[in-house]
Scaffold this active site. Structure first.
Site, PDB file in Angstrom:
ATOM      1  N   LYS A 186       0.825  -1.198   0.000  1.00  0.00           N
ATOM      2  CA  LYS A 186       0.000   0.000   0.000  1.00  0.00           C
ATOM      3  C   LYS A 186       0.861   1.250   0.000  1.00  0.00           C
ATOM      4  O   LYS A 186       0.556   2.241  -0.641  1.00  0.00           O
ATOM      5  CB  LYS A 186      -0.834  -0.021   1.282  1.00  0.00           C
ATOM      6  CG  LYS A 186      -2.294   0.258   1.058  1.00  0.00           C
ATOM      7  CD  LYS A 186      -2.971   0.386   2.390  1.00  0.00           C
ATOM      8  CE  LYS A 186      -4.332  -0.278   2.300  1.00  0.00           C
ATOM      9  NZ  LYS A 186      -4.961  -0.531   3.556  1.00  0.00           N
ATOM     10  N   ARG A 187       1.924   1.180   0.766  1.00  0.00           N
ATOM     11  CA  ARG A 187       2.747   2.351   0.966  1.00  0.00           C
ATOM     12  C   ARG A 187       3.564   2.712  -0.267  1.00  0.00           C
ATOM     13  O   ARG A 187       3.690   3.862  -0.643  1.00  0.00           O
ATOM     14  CB  ARG A 187       3.669   2.116   2.167  1.00  0.00           C
ATOM     15  CG  ARG A 187       3.679   3.221   3.168  1.00  0.00           C
ATOM     16  CD  ARG A 187       4.276   2.815   4.507  1.00  0.00           C
ATOM     17  NE  ARG A 187       5.024   1.573   4.486  1.00  0.00           N
ATOM     18  CZ  ARG A 187       6.317   1.480   4.197  1.00  0.00           C
ATOM     19  NH1 ARG A 187       7.010   2.558   3.920  1.00  0.00           N
ATOM     20  NH2 ARG A 187       6.915   0.301   4.217  1.00  0.00           N
TER      21      ARG A 187
END
Ligand code: GLU
Length: 501
Positions: free
Chosen positions: A257-258
């Site tokens: 996600k990051r």
């Protein structure tokens, strides 16, 4: 006749559907569908983590699976001969299997304290050898073991792993991997209250559900020898395994996600992707039909899919290719299909705060299809394309700057075309096209020089549908008004600008 093939996707619904998991789901589905009538695709929800598997998370996961279009033959909402398909409702099956393991001497209560386990681990680390659970209590006699449990002593239930020999995982992708039993160590299968851990519940369910092929990410490879031992202890046939390579981001890092703008399926749904394109794009991560073909409709994917041809090494996802594929899939849809997909996106996924969201309500799906089906790569681009229809009319900064740059030529073009369009009897696509092409001839200018200022002036945008389609959608009155006022504004700007020396 081939024997029946039963595969499953068994997600833990802890929020969003990661693209790596979605690719596992897809490969299971393709594998089942490839076998036609003989193939069954099961969806089982591994929701034993009560905290993270909230009803909202489960509902959201099901919504995303439905969107992806990997229809399941057995599972939530569909039912089937092996109900229930939620682990949280299958505790009877786990209790029965646990009893069997106890009865056959494959499981035992382990009364180790946390401190003891930590000390064992520290000792192994200090001696620089791999930590293997010691199994101090594995030979405790059943009566003593029961008495200690009844007296309230804390324990967990461990599986008695053979201390010699090897367990070999035969894998359809990776080939054979041998694991030394002595290094596996007795692992926990259930807590003191009988609630099962992943390796155990997963095997009980796969055995009950008569799963023939387990296709999943290779992050599970180390679990597989343990699972094989459980199958054998329960006297159940061991399924075939296929462990899939990890899905990496374009930068080669683990998809997260990051680090990556899109790591889960929901983001693709929100961004206006077509499920068939996502299936196509994900199928190409670690697999290919012939090393060349990229665009594959779902029927072609199903016909061509062969799990033994999945690559062994980690595979990168290519977002640019995914977007390109999406455009190809959107263009290949019939108008009806396009409208259905666009309407589904608009009503179920379009973020309320999407830029130009209001533009999506201005015209219906069919009219939108006529304007932009050939143009957009994702449904989320549609509102921006339609935003030229929104009143009150405004220029984007970009569009005005580019119109301003056309200077004198722009003024001439707008003056001429306004007159030509005013003279039209019918405001139809072909008469509009003829008038615009006529302007090029009359002014002896290339289409690019003529069409750009008209596009900026009529739409106030740099991104817009085809020119005559845009004018047609705006209608005579609005088009003429916009062209005339843009011409006035442009000629004032030209007059005001400092003459070049
Ligand atoms: N619930 C497990 C997961 O999501 C299932 C793994 C498997 O397919 O066995 O990782």
């Amino acid at each position: 006749m081939t024997s029946p093939v039963r595969v499953r996707f068994a997600p833990s619904p802890t929020g969003t559907l990661h693209l790596g998991s979605a690719r596992s789901a897809l490969f299971n589905w393709l594998y089942a569908r490839h076998f036609g009538e003989q193939g069954t695709y099961v969806l089982r929800i591994e929701d034993t983590d009560q905290e993270r598997s909230t009803p909202e998370n489960v509902d959201q996961a099901l919504k995303v699976f439905r969107w992806l279009g990997l229809d399941w033959d057995e599972g939530p909402g569909v039912g089937g001969p092996h109900e229930p398909y939620f682990q949280s409702q299958r505790s009877d099956a786990y209790s029965r299997a646990l009893e069997e393991l106890f009865a056959s001497g494959h499981a035992y209560r382990a009364f180790d304290t946390k401190e003891q386990l930590a000390a064992d681990r520290a000792e192994a680390e200090a001696a620089k050898r791999p930590y293997v659970y010691v199994g101090a209590g594995r030979d405790l006699d059943p009566a003593t073991s029961k008495a200690r449990a009844d007296a309230g002593e804390a324990f967990s239930v461990r599986f008695k792993v053979p201390t010699t020999g090897t367990t070999v995982v035969h894998d359809m992708v990776l080939g054979d991997t041998a694991f030394e039993n002595a290094l596996i160590g007795d692992f926990v299968v259930a807590r003191a209250d009988g609630s099962p851990l992943y390796n155990f519940a997963n095997v009980v369910d796969d055995a009950d559900m008569e799963i023939t092929h387990v296709i999943r990410g290779n992050d599970h490879l180390n679990n597989t020898p343990k699972q094989i031992l459980i199958y054998e202890a329960l006297g159940k046939p061991v399924p075939a395994f296929a462990h899939l390579p990890m899905v990496l981001g374009p930068d080669g890092a683990k998809l997260s996600k990051r680090r990556h703008h899109t790591s889960n399926v929901e983001q693709l749904a929100l961004a206006g992707y077509a499920p068939a394109a996502v299936r196509n794009g994900l199928a190409l991560v670690g697999w290919s039909k012939d090393g060349e073909t990229e665009y594959l409709a779902s029927d072609d994917l199903i016909a061509a899919f062969d799990v033994t041809r999945v690559k062994k090494s980690a595979a990168q996802i290519d977002y640019k290719k995914l977007e390109w594929l999406n455009g190809e899939h959107l263009r290949a849809l019939s108008v009806e299909e396009w409208v259905a997909g666009y309407d589904a996106w608009r009503t179920e996924w379009m973020p309320a705060d999407a830029e130009f969201a209001a533009a999506a309500d201005i015209i219906d799906g069919r009219a939108a299809a006529e304007l932009v089906q050939e143009k957009v790569a994702t449904f989320s681009e549609v509102p921006a394309y339609l935003s030229f229809l929104v009143e009150p009319f405004t220029f984007t900064d970009d569009a005005w700057a580019r119109l301003e740059k056309t200077g004198e030529v722009g003024v001439t073009v707008l003056t001429h075309v306004t007159a030509a369009l005013e003279a039209l009897d019918a405001w139809e696509l072909d008469s509009l096209e003829a008038a615009l092409r006529g302007t090029c001839e009359a002014l002896e200018l290339k289409p690019g020089k003529v069409f750009s200022p008209i596009r900026f002036a009529a739409t106030g945008r740099t991104i817009a549908p085809g020119l005559w389609e845009s004018l047609h959608a705006l209608g005579r009155e609005r088009s003429l008004e916009r062209l005339a006022s843009a011409r006035d504004r442009l000629s004032a700007a030209v007059a005001a600008s400092v003459p070049q020396a």
